[in-house]
Structure formats: C-alpha cells, structure tokens
Design a protein around this motif. Structure first.
Motif, PDB file in Angstrom:
ATOM      1  N   ASP A  40       0.753  -1.203  -0.524  1.00 61.20           N
ATOM      2  CA  ASP A  40       0.014   0.187   0.135  1.00 61.20           C
ATOM      3  C   ASP A  40       1.059   1.311   0.023  1.00 61.20           C
ATOM      4  N   VAL A  41       2.060   1.065   0.553  1.00 61.05           N
ATOM      5  CA  VAL A  41       2.995   2.361   1.016  1.00 61.05           C
ATOM      6  C   VAL A  41       3.330   2.752  -0.323  1.00 61.05           C
ATOM      7  N   GLU A  42       4.049   1.263  -1.078  1.00 58.54           N
ATOM      8  CA  GLU A  42       4.541   1.919  -2.391  1.00 58.54           C
ATOM      9  C   GLU A  42       3.918   2.236  -3.523  1.00 58.54           C
ATOM     10  N   LEU A  43       2.995   1.920  -3.170  1.00 57.98           N
ATOM     11  CA  LEU A  43       1.566   2.393  -4.118  1.00 57.98           C
ATOM     12  C   LEU A  43       0.963   3.519  -3.843  1.00 57.98           C
ATOM     13  N   GLY A  44       0.827   4.239  -2.669  1.00 55.74           N
ATOM     14  CA  GLY A  44       0.418   5.608  -2.476  1.00 55.74           C
ATOM     15  C   GLY A  44       1.386   6.563  -2.419  1.00 55.74           C
ATOM     16  N   CYS A  45       2.498   6.099  -1.895  1.00 57.14           N
ATOM     17  CA  CYS A  45       3.460   7.594  -1.252  1.00 57.14           C
ATOM     18  C   CYS A  45       4.916   6.833  -1.381  1.00 57.14           C
ATOM     19  N   ALA A  46       5.300   6.369  -2.428  1.00 62.45           N
ATOM     20  CA  ALA A  46       7.056   5.990  -2.035  1.00 62.45           C
ATOM     21  C   ALA A  46       7.234   6.719  -3.452  1.00 62.45           C
ATOM     22  N   GLY A  47       6.894   7.559  -3.883  1.00 64.99           N
ATOM     23  CA  GLY A  47       7.608   8.929  -4.404  1.00 64.99           C
ATOM     24  C   GLY A  47       7.871   9.698  -3.467  1.00 64.99           C
ATOM     25  N   THR A  48       7.064   9.969  -2.667  1.00 63.08           N
ATOM     26  CA  THR A  48       7.351  10.957  -1.397  1.00 63.08           C
ATOM     27  C   THR A  48       8.266  10.736  -0.574  1.00 63.08           C
ATOM     28  N   LYS A  90      10.181   4.755  -7.851  1.00 67.19           N
ATOM     29  CA  LYS A  90       9.253   4.975  -6.939  1.00 67.19           C
ATOM     30  C   LYS A  90       8.433   3.205  -7.707  1.00 67.19           C
ATOM     31  N   MET A  91       9.153   2.801  -9.724  1.00 62.15           N
ATOM     32  CA  MET A  91       8.329   2.413  -9.616  1.00 62.15           C
ATOM     33  C   MET A  91       9.239   0.396  -9.544  1.00 62.15           C
ATOM     34  N   LYS A  92      10.266   0.510  -9.253  1.00 57.39           N
ATOM     35  CA  LYS A  92      11.353  -0.917  -9.229  1.00 57.39           C
ATOM     36  C   LYS A  92      10.831  -1.045  -7.732  1.00 57.39           C
ATOM     37  N   ALA A  93      10.715   0.034  -7.234  1.00 59.46           N
ATOM     38  CA  ALA A  93       9.797  -0.431  -5.176  1.00 59.46           C
ATOM     39  C   ALA A  93       8.683  -0.930  -5.551  1.00 59.46           C
ATOM     40  N   ILE A  94       7.906  -1.066  -6.396  1.00 57.75           N
ATOM     41  CA  ILE A  94       6.565  -1.720  -6.518  1.00 57.75           C
ATOM     42  C   ILE A  94       6.629  -3.007  -7.015  1.00 57.75           C
ATOM     43  N   GLU A  95       7.381  -3.037  -8.308  1.00 59.85           N
ATOM     44  CA  GLU A  95       8.190  -4.505  -9.240  1.00 59.85           C
ATOM     45  C   GLU A  95       8.645  -5.691  -7.870  1.00 59.85           C
ATOM     46  N   ALA A  96       9.122  -4.793  -6.831  1.00 59.43           N
ATOM     47  CA  ALA A  96       9.238  -6.128  -5.860  1.00 59.43           C
ATOM     48  C   ALA A  96       8.753  -6.820  -5.581  1.00 59.43           C
TER      49      ALA A  96
END
Length: 244
Positions: A14-22, A173-179
């Motif tokens: 959830d965190v990665e999708l919503g606010c990982a960039g921030t 951010k996308m790399k964190a999601i793709e983890a």
C-alpha cells in the motif's frame, strides 16, 4: 528511533503504491522515514505472508527507509477498536513522527478505509496524557501527536489537498512496486490467478494517474494527499508557481 515521517499501510505494498515517490524524495532531502505495515497481507490471492515479507523487505531497501515494522494485525478482520488503537499508539509513540502518511479513510478495499480511520484515531489518542502505554522494555511511553496525518490516494480518486512532484524519483518508485513480484505484472512475475492488480493495465493506470496529478502542478509525475486538517505555510515562497 525518532522519525521525521512514518508511512503506514494496511497491506504490504500500500505504501509503495500510494506514497513511495514522496518517501524516496524526502529521504533524499535528509529526512528519516520509516514504514509500518498493519497486516501481513495474508488474505491476498497471490503469494503468501512469507513472500510478502520478503517483497516488503526488498522494497524497503530500494526506498532506503530507516525501519520497516509489521504489526501483524489480522488481514481483513482487524478493527478500529481499543485493542488495535493501543497497538498503533505504541508504535506512534515509539517513533514520534512529525508527519504520518497513511491509507485514505474511504476506498474500494474496506481494509483501506478501516485502516485510515484507525490511523486517524490513533494519531489523536496518542497525544492524550492519560492514555498510558509501555514500550518493549516495559517502560512508560511519552504522549506524542504527529503534526499531520496525510492520506495517500489509492483506488478511488479524490481531489488532493497537496501534490508532491515525484518526477525525478518515478523510476525508483516503480522499482519498489515491482519488488512485489507475486502481486504486480513484471517481466519476472510469478504465475498465479489474475487479480485486479496483477494485470499490465493496473500499472499503466497507476502511471496515468501520477501523470494527471503532475499536470495539475506543471510537472511530469506527482502524488496526491488529502488532509482533514488545514495546512498553513510560512510565506508564499513555499508555493510552486506555474503557468497554466
């Protein structure tokens, strides 16, 4: 460990999708950021609690957070009640964040909204002197209330109160999601039932929303947040000015 920012998600990812960039951007700016996952995501159609743990650990390393903790509430069945509020209050008092980023208070997934209400209530109650909690060593904790609880936008769209430019960290951010290889479509995705979030179209829609939010402030990509509290600034110099 005193944190500047604590990001809370009901499910790992959830965190990665919503606010990982921030998160990534604030860490680059020298802030100390941590993550708390309320549940292990054990009811997810794809993967397991064990794979989610490994994926969350990998994503945390990509983002560079100082700490990631899982409170192991029951996925799907936790409540916004005294027991769970006290559990989260202990975590808030442990890390003493100035800002909390968390689930929106009403969303497609009922866990998101219930978590948002739980976080909101725990943030307030954590600042009450007469609510007593103990740390892991049995010592009394000090009261602590974050200055802001900012809700990140997930499935349902809301008009944001704050937009953060994440253009320079979108790839990370996308790399964190793709983890989360069991959850989202990647070239190395694990096989499993097709779900709402496992199709290529889901990631495309995620990028499209961040582009749309970015256009609102004249940048390529942005994340949006909602605040139930009015937010003040010291001067107009804090505003991003743009031509529209």
């Amino acid at each position: 460990m005193k944190l500047d920012i604590l990001a809370i998600g009901v499910h790992p990812d959830d965190v990665e999708l919503g606010c990982a960039g921030t998160i990534i951007k604030e860490i680059r700016n020298g802030k100390k950021v941590g993550i708390i996952d309320l549940t292990q995501g054990e009811l997810g159609t794809r993967g397991s609690a064990a794979t989610r743990h490994a994926e969350a650990t990998a994503a945390a390393q990509i983002m560079g957070v100082a700490v990631r903790e899982n409170l192991k509430m029951r996925d799907g069945f936790f409540k916004n009640d005294e027991e769970h509020q006290l559990q989260l209050i202990r975590a808030i008092r442990k890390y003493q964040p100035d800002i909390i980023l968390g689930n929106v208070r009403k969303d497609r997934h009922p866990d998101h909204g219930r978590a948002g209400d739980l976080i909101n209530d725990a943030c307030f109650l954590s600042g009450l002197l007469k609510i007593e909690t103990m740390d892991e060593n049995g010592k009394p904790q000090q009261k602590w209330r974050p200055r802001y609880f900012l809700q990140y936008i997930q499935d349902w769209f809301y008009e944001p109160d704050i937009l953060i430019d994440i253009s320079d960290v979108i790839d990370k951010k996308m790399k964190a999601i793709e983890a989360y290889t069991t959850q989202f479509h990647t070239p190395t995705s694990e096989d499993g039932p097709v779900t709402y979030i496992s199709t290529p179209e889901f990631k495309e829609s995620l990028l499209a929303r961040m582009r749309m939010l970015g256009r609102r402030i004249g940048v390529k990509y942005a994340e949006g947040f909602i605040s139930d509290k009015h937010i003040g600034i010291h001067s107009l110099d804090n505003l991003i000015l743009q031509e529209t």
